[in-house]
Design a protein around this motif. Sequence first.
Motif, PDB file in Angstrom:
ATOM      1  N   GLN A  28      -8.024  69.759 100.315  1.00 41.71           N
ATOM      2  CA  GLN A  28      -7.466  69.759 101.675  1.00 41.71           C
ATOM      3  C   GLN A  28      -7.615  68.390 102.323  1.00 41.71           C
ATOM      4  O   GLN A  28      -6.664  67.885 102.942  1.00 41.71           O
ATOM      5  CB  GLN A  28      -8.179  70.791 102.549  1.00 41.71           C
ATOM      6  N   ILE A  29      -8.778  67.788 102.177  1.00 41.04           N
ATOM      7  CA  ILE A  29      -9.024  66.471 102.782  1.00 41.04           C
ATOM      8  C   ILE A  29      -8.049  65.444 102.216  1.00 41.04           C
ATOM      9  O   ILE A  29      -7.407  64.695 102.963  1.00 41.04           O
ATOM     10  CB  ILE A  29     -10.491  66.028 102.560  1.00 41.04           C
ATOM     11  N   VAL A  30      -7.916  65.408 100.908  1.00 42.72           N
ATOM     12  CA  VAL A  30      -7.024  64.429 100.273  1.00 42.72           C
ATOM     13  C   VAL A  30      -5.575  64.712 100.642  1.00 42.72           C
ATOM     14  O   VAL A  30      -4.820  63.786 100.959  1.00 42.72           O
ATOM     15  CB  VAL A  30      -7.228  64.403  98.742  1.00 42.72           C
ATOM     16  N   TYR A  31      -5.184  65.980 100.653  1.00 44.40           N
ATOM     17  CA  TYR A  31      -3.806  66.317 101.018  1.00 44.40           C
ATOM     18  C   TYR A  31      -3.497  65.840 102.438  1.00 44.40           C
ATOM     19  O   TYR A  31      -2.453  65.238 102.686  1.00 44.40           O
ATOM     20  CB  TYR A  31      -3.546  67.822 100.918  1.00 44.40           C
ATOM     21  N   LYS A  32      -4.401  66.099 103.363  1.00 46.51           N
ATOM     22  CA  LYS A  32      -4.178  65.699 104.758  1.00 46.51           C
ATOM     23  C   LYS A  32      -4.111  64.178 104.894  1.00 46.51           C
ATOM     24  O   LYS A  32      -3.316  63.650 105.678  1.00 46.51           O
ATOM     25  CB  LYS A  32      -5.243  66.297 105.669  1.00 46.51           C
ATOM     26  N   GLU A  33      -4.934  63.461 104.141  1.00 44.48           N
ATOM     27  CA  GLU A  33      -4.870  61.995 104.167  1.00 44.48           C
ATOM     28  C   GLU A  33      -3.555  61.496 103.585  1.00 44.48           C
ATOM     29  O   GLU A  33      -2.956  60.552 104.093  1.00 44.48           O
ATOM     30  CB  GLU A  33      -6.062  61.388 103.426  1.00 44.48           C
ATOM     31  N   MET A  34      -3.104  62.137 102.507  1.00 45.24           N
ATOM     32  CA  MET A  34      -1.822  61.762 101.916  1.00 45.24           C
ATOM     33  C   MET A  34      -0.689  62.033 102.905  1.00 45.24           C
ATOM     34  O   MET A  34       0.205  61.202 103.076  1.00 45.24           O
ATOM     35  CB  MET A  34      -1.580  62.546 100.619  1.00 45.24           C
ATOM     36  N   GLY A  57       2.144  71.852  95.206  1.00 47.92           N
ATOM     37  CA  GLY A  57       2.219  72.559  93.925  1.00 47.92           C
ATOM     38  C   GLY A  57       1.381  71.879  92.852  1.00 47.92           C
ATOM     39  O   GLY A  57       0.689  72.544  92.070  1.00 47.92           O
ATOM     40  N   PHE A  58       1.429  70.557  92.813  1.00 50.83           N
ATOM     41  CA  PHE A  58       0.637  69.772  91.874  1.00 50.83           C
ATOM     42  C   PHE A  58      -0.857  70.028  92.097  1.00 50.83           C
ATOM     43  O   PHE A  58      -1.624  70.218  91.151  1.00 50.83           O
ATOM     44  CB  PHE A  58       0.977  68.293  92.059  1.00 50.83           C
ATOM     45  N   PHE A  59      -1.266  70.057  93.369  1.00 50.09           N
ATOM     46  CA  PHE A  59      -2.665  70.324  93.694  1.00 50.09           C
ATOM     47  C   PHE A  59      -3.058  71.751  93.309  1.00 50.09           C
ATOM     48  O   PHE A  59      -4.145  71.982  92.789  1.00 50.09           O
ATOM     49  CB  PHE A  59      -2.932  70.093  95.177  1.00 50.09           C
ATOM     50  N   GLU A  60      -2.184  72.706  93.544  1.00 49.86           N
ATOM     51  CA  GLU A  60      -2.487  74.098  93.169  1.00 49.86           C
ATOM     52  C   GLU A  60      -2.663  74.230  91.661  1.00 49.86           C
ATOM     53  O   GLU A  60      -3.547  74.957  91.194  1.00 49.86           O
ATOM     54  CB  GLU A  60      -1.388  75.028  93.683  1.00 49.86           C
ATOM     55  N   GLU A  61      -1.856  73.504  90.908  1.00 50.32           N
ATOM     56  CA  GLU A  61      -2.002  73.511  89.449  1.00 50.32           C
ATOM     57  C   GLU A  61      -3.331  72.884  89.044  1.00 50.32           C
ATOM     58  O   GLU A  61      -3.989  73.358  88.116  1.00 50.32           O
ATOM     59  CB  GLU A  61      -0.848  72.753  88.790  1.00 50.32           C
ATOM     60  N   GLY A  62      -3.732  71.810  89.729  1.00 48.11           N
ATOM     61  CA  GLY A  62      -5.010  71.164  89.446  1.00 48.11           C
ATOM     62  C   GLY A  62      -6.180  72.085  89.715  1.00 48.11           C
ATOM     63  O   GLY A  62      -7.141  72.137  88.942  1.00 48.11           O
ATOM     64  N   VAL A  63      -6.106  72.834  90.818  1.00 45.53           N
ATOM     65  CA  VAL A  63      -7.154  73.804  91.147  1.00 45.53           C
ATOM     66  C   VAL A  63      -7.222  74.871  90.062  1.00 45.53           C
ATOM     67  O   VAL A  63      -8.301  75.223  89.582  1.00 45.53           O
ATOM     68  CB  VAL A  63      -6.912  74.452  92.532  1.00 45.53           C
ATOM     69  N   ALA A  64      -6.060  75.384  89.654  1.00 43.60           N
ATOM     70  CA  ALA A  64      -6.013  76.424  88.625  1.00 43.60           C
ATOM     71  C   ALA A  64      -6.581  75.930  87.298  1.00 43.60           C
ATOM     72  O   ALA A  64      -7.185  76.704  86.551  1.00 43.60           O
ATOM     73  CB  ALA A  64      -4.580  76.904  88.433  1.00 43.60           C
ATOM     74  N   ALA A  65      -6.414  74.635  87.032  1.00 45.46           N
ATOM     75  CA  ALA A  65      -6.935  74.051  85.789  1.00 45.46           C
ATOM     76  C   ALA A  65      -8.408  73.676  85.907  1.00 45.46           C
ATOM     77  O   ALA A  65      -9.007  73.219  84.931  1.00 45.46           O
ATOM     78  CB  ALA A  65      -6.111  72.835  85.404  1.00 45.46           C
TER      79      ALA A  65
END
Length: 108
Positions: A28-34, A57-65
């Motif tokens: 969340q922190i990185v997404y908001k900064e981006m 979507g890319f972040f959600e895939e990273g979390v899932a992995a």
Amino acid sequence: MSIQDIIEGKKQWRAHVARVKALPPDYQIVYKEMQKYLFKVGPVSLSDGPLLPGILGFFEEGVAAGKGVLELIGTDVAAFCDDLIKDSPTYADVYQRSLAQEAGEAEN
């Protein structure tokens, strides 16, 4: 743009924000900064284009992995963002073209 379009846009944005809030705190922190950075540099298609949903979507895939956010994007968030938008026109580009056009018209 009709009222219905505005309402639909708000629904989509709220769903997007809910997906962001479902991410782990570091994501969340990185997404908001981006998001902040991208709104500042201003790719023209940011508000209605696929960039922010694509990042999410890319972040959600990273979390899932099971990966950490910095494993996905590296430590330089701005460089990652710049690479994403390198071929996209920005508001700065539009402004530079308008200045060049005005200068060309002034010379004539």
